[in-house]
Design an enzyme around this catalytic site. Structure first.
Site, short mmCIF file in Angstrom:
data_model
loop_
_atom_site.label_atom_id
_atom_site.label_comp_id
_atom_site.label_asym_id
_atom_site.label_seq_id
_atom_site.Cartn_x
_atom_site.Cartn_y
_atom_site.Cartn_z
N HIS A 160 0.85 -1.18 0.00
CA HIS A 160 0.00 0.00 0.00
C HIS A 160 0.89 1.24 0.00
O HIS A 160 2.12 1.15 0.11
CB HIS A 160 -0.92 0.01 1.22
CG HIS A 160 -2.13 -0.88 1.06
ND1 HIS A 160 -3.08 -0.66 0.09
CD2 HIS A 160 -2.52 -1.99 1.74
CE1 HIS A 160 -4.02 -1.59 0.18
NE2 HIS A 160 -3.70 -2.41 1.16
N ASP A 190 0.30 6.57 -4.36
CA ASP A 190 -0.84 6.15 -5.17
C ASP A 190 -1.20 7.20 -6.22
O ASP A 190 -1.39 6.87 -7.40
CB ASP A 190 -2.07 5.91 -4.30
CG ASP A 190 -2.01 4.60 -3.54
OD1 ASP A 190 -1.02 3.86 -3.68
OD2 ASP A 190 -2.96 4.31 -2.79
#
Length: 398
Positions: A160, A190
């Site tokens: 992540h 991200d």
């Protein structure tokens, strides 16, 4: 009948009687098949849709994208989904079924771009990898977004945003020396890594395709992108062997370039590094003699400057400091809450809060597109649709 109205730059654009911009966006000829979920891929394809691309989102009929479920909801629709998937069409297909694969293979001949966010090899196992689809459409631009890329020892590893920032070295010199790296409020790897680099990679590959007819596979690693964002610190580390650490540099808390708490518990950002700005800052707090030390990297000098700023800024409320620095051009600004930011004149003046069609005659407030084009303005046509909303249009073509 269309009417002519000035856009936000004062330029005349064609609009309908309802005020809807009729001029196409800069990517109006681009067609995108989007297999991505969660944040990085959907954010990238949302940007493409805002710029005029026709984006067809392919979703699983029985495995709901988590952004559709993530609270909060606005009248039953997750706000994250409504934003990230605005302007996109939606079909549902089970890619494990041969009929679904054949449907995609028939569609792909008409598309310029495929975006996918599975782990490496998953699309190939479905029969939808780059090699298979480029055999049907040699000009296809195929963009894969993953945590670690299509190659390397970590290519199959889960991760992540926080992991990509950790492995890229970014987290090691962020935060405070005594408390360590902070969990950031936004997903830097991200979005700035995966989403923005995907858009850049896609548009570069599309430019090449338009010039040569040749498509290609664009491999986006969020860890690569985060590593590249080390920028100046990375240049110093690689070329000069300087290892950055928290609160040791001019920009990461080692200098007076920092945040300072006000009397009412709010915060003020101080970025007054250059001498003219430092002179204004230290004059305002009544310590003009300190301005000359602003660019001096000596830790003891910077500690003195920070101490003086902490003491002075702590004596007044945020509102009081805002009133003072509104009259100065010193690179000092308040730390706003997100709600306050949405109401700030600069954000409002740049049309960064917009009204997006819900599909029922009403609108939802959303963040606007950050790119401003003088001739081909971006448009956020409608909020994210329900799964399979366009099955009839795309899957029953006779």
């Amino acid at each position: 009948m269309p009417v002519d109205t000035p856009n936000h730059w004062g330029m005349v654009v064609a609009t309908s009687q309802k005020g809807k911009v009729l001029m196409p966006g800069p990517l109006t000829s681009l067609k995108v098949l989007d297999f991505s979920t969660l944040l990085p891929g959907p954010y990238a394809t949302m940007m493409l849709a805002d710029m005029g691309a026709e984006v067809l989102r392919v979703e699983s009929p029985d495995r709901m994208d988590l952004t559709r479920l993530t609270p909060p909801h606005d009248e039953g629709v997750a706000t994250a989904h409504a934003y990230l998937n605005r302007g996109k069409q939606s079909i549902t297909l089970n890619l494990k079924e041969p009929e679904a694969v054949e449907t995609i293979r028939s569609l792909v001949a008409d598309y310029d771009v495929v975006v996918e966010q599975f782990r490496p090899g998953v699309m190939a196992r479905f029969g939808l990898g780059y090699e298979s689809l480029s055999a049907i459409n040699p000009g296809l631009v195929y963009c894969s977004i993953t945590g670690y890329g299509q190659t390397g020892p970590y290519k199959d590893r889960a991760g992540h945003d926080i992991n990509y920032l950790a492995l890229s070295g970014v987290a090691s010199y962020s935060g405070r020396a005594d408390t360590g790296p902070p969990p950031l409020g936004i997903q830097v790897a991200d979005v700035a890594g995966g989403s923005h680099h995907a858009v850049m990679g896609i548009l570069a590959a599309v430019t090449h395709q338009r010039q040569t007819g040749e498509g290609q596979h664009v491999d986006i690693s969020m860890t690569d992108a985060a590593f590249a964002m080390n920028a100046m610190a990375g240049a110093a580390c690689l070329a000069a062997g300087e290892e950055p650490a928290p609160e040791t540099g001019m920009l990461n808390g080692g200098a007076f370039y920092d945040y300072y708490q006000t009397a009412d518990g709010r915060w003020l950002s101080v970025g007054s590094l250059e001498p003219p700005f430092a002179k204004q800052l230290f004059t305002v707090i009544g310590r003009p003699e300190l301005a000359a030390k602003g660019l001096n990297p000596k830790p003891e000098d910077q500690r003195q400057l920070k101490k003086a700023l902490r003491e002075a800024i702590g004596e007044r409320t945020l509102a009081e400091w805002q009133a003072i620095f509104d009259e100065q051009d010193a690179c000092v600004e308040p730390v706003l809450t997100l709600r306050e930011a949405t109401q700030h004149p600069q954000i409002q003046g740049r049309h960064m809060v917009i009204e997006v069609d819900r599909g029922d005659g009403r609108t939802q407030k959303q963040i606007g597109h950050p790119l401003k084009f003088s001739a081909t303005p971006c448009e956020s046509a409608f909020i994210g649709k329900s799964p399979g909303a366009d099955n009839e249009r795309y899957l029953n073509r006779g």
